[in-house]
Design a protein around this motif. Structure first.
Motif, short mmCIF file in Angstrom:
data_model
loop_
_atom_site.label_atom_id
_atom_site.label_comp_id
_atom_site.label_asym_id
_atom_site.label_seq_id
_atom_site.Cartn_x
_atom_site.Cartn_y
_atom_site.Cartn_z
N TYR A 21 0.83 -1.22 0.00
CA TYR A 21 0.00 0.00 0.00
C TYR A 21 0.86 1.26 0.00
CZ TYR A 21 -3.91 -3.07 1.14
OH TYR A 21 -4.86 -4.07 1.11
N THR A 209 -0.64 -7.58 7.64
CA THR A 209 -1.50 -6.55 7.08
C THR A 209 -2.96 -6.93 7.33
OG1 THR A 209 -1.79 -7.59 4.89
CG2 THR A 209 0.17 -6.20 5.21
N ASP A 211 -5.04 -7.52 5.22
CA ASP A 211 -5.43 -8.56 4.26
C ASP A 211 -5.14 -9.95 4.77
OD1 ASP A 211 -6.21 -6.62 2.39
OD2 ASP A 211 -4.15 -6.41 1.68
N ASP A 213 -1.99 -11.15 5.24
CA ASP A 213 -0.63 -11.57 4.92
C ASP A 213 0.25 -11.42 6.14
OD1 ASP A 213 -0.99 -12.35 2.30
OD2 ASP A 213 -0.55 -10.36 1.49
#
Length: 333
Positions: A21, A209, A211, A213
């Protein structure tokens, strides 16, 4: 968006660039020649300087610089960079380094604590702030990342030993095991050697993260401290902790590894950062444990070191070995 990790060619050291990001983390700087080599008149700018130039050209920056510990194969490139062109605070926005260094002799840079002291003096002269309390149990939120610090223990961050000279009779393959098959090595009893206090003071941490990960970046940390750090953050864990990527501690040294580690964690990919000079890392015993006891793949940032590790017997014993070991691609390529 996934976490992207690049292992820059840093000879026998670490220089790792992590991004997600548009948040960028640089971990260590390799040896001095990872930044530049003025003796190379045709191409003096080396991978770290190329990365910095690329970030400038793209109007990007380094949000967090982490110096894991004071070994010269981790700090050398950072010193070379900051002496050549001291970065502005809007380019390097935050620095982590445990300043557990007392300078007694500034005349030589053969000693790792002295190198660290020189860098810290430079930062202080420029009024540069840095975080110097990165120890086991600390947690931080930075950009898209949640960071859990596994090592060092507080008692080790204050204890730095003299640097082991690269001139020791410790060059090439560390223990002559490259010619031994993976199956033979994995059948041998496991035994750890001793570590320098510099390595015991190394920062090791988990990045995750939103997400989902998760990666482990282990510097040169002691395996006992890594395991204790995992127990601290994941008590009573009854199944392996899953990671997308694990950067092996100390370039895959068997002294920084244990077979119980790969029972504690599962990684899609293990990474090895070294060309194998001086200490012959990674030790093939570590690679044997991963190949024989997991389904993980292993990435090397030097093809020559990868190719030197395996015998014809290994490829016969493991028909998918070529698919399980690969050479990583630098973020500069």
């Amino acid at each position: 968006m996934a976490i992207n990790i690049s292992l820059l060619p840093a000879e026998h050291g670490d220089c790792i660039f992590v991004s997600a990001y548009d948040y960028n983390v640089l971990i260590d700087g390799g040896v001095a020649q990872t930044y530049q080599d003025l003796h190379d008149r045709r191409d003096p700018d080396k991978p770290l300087k190329q990365l910095i130039n690329k970030l400038h050209e793209e109007n990007k920056h380094i949000d967090l610089l982490i110096v894991t510990h004071v070994d010269d194969d981790h700090i050398g490139g950072i010193i070379e960079w900051f002496e050549d062109e001291f970065p502005k605070e809007d380019f390097v926005r935050e620095i982590w380094m445990n300043d557990d260094v007392i300078l007694s002799d500034k005349s030589s840079l053969q000693n790792s604590p002295t190198q660290a002291g020189k860098l810290l003096e430079l930062w202080r002269d420029k009024g540069r702030c840095y975080n110097n309390n990165i120890v086991q149990g600390e947690e931080f939120d930075r950009g898209p990342f949640h960071i859990k610090v596994l090592a060092p223990l507080s008692k080790y961050r204050n204890s730095i030993a003299e640097k082991i000279s690269a001139s020791l009779q410790n060059t090439g393959t560390a223990n002559g095991t490259d010619s031994v098959s993976l199956k033979e090595l994995v059948a041998q009893p496991w035994k750890n050697g001793t570590l320098t206090k510099e390595n015991r003071a190394s920062i090791a941490f988990e990045l995750s993260t939103i997400d989902g990960d998760k990666v482990l970046l282990l510097g040169d940390a002691h395996i006992k401290d890594i395991m204790n750090g995992l127990d601290y953050f994941y008590p009573k864990q009854d199944h392996p902790i899953r990671y997308k990527i694990i950067k092996l501690s100390h370039h895959g040294s068997k002294n920084n590894f244990s077979p119980t580690f790969i029972q504690k964690v599962h990684a899609d990919t293990f990474l090895v950062s070294t060309n194998g000079d001086f200490f012959g890392h990674p030790d093939k015993e570590v690679i044997a444990q991963i190949i024989c006891n997991t389904d993980s793949i292993i990435g090397f940032n030097y093809r020559e070191r990868k190719d030197s590790l395996f015998t014809k017997q290994d490829f016969m014993d493991f028909p998918n070995l070529k698919e399980r070991v690969f050479t990583t691609i630098s973020c500069l390529e």
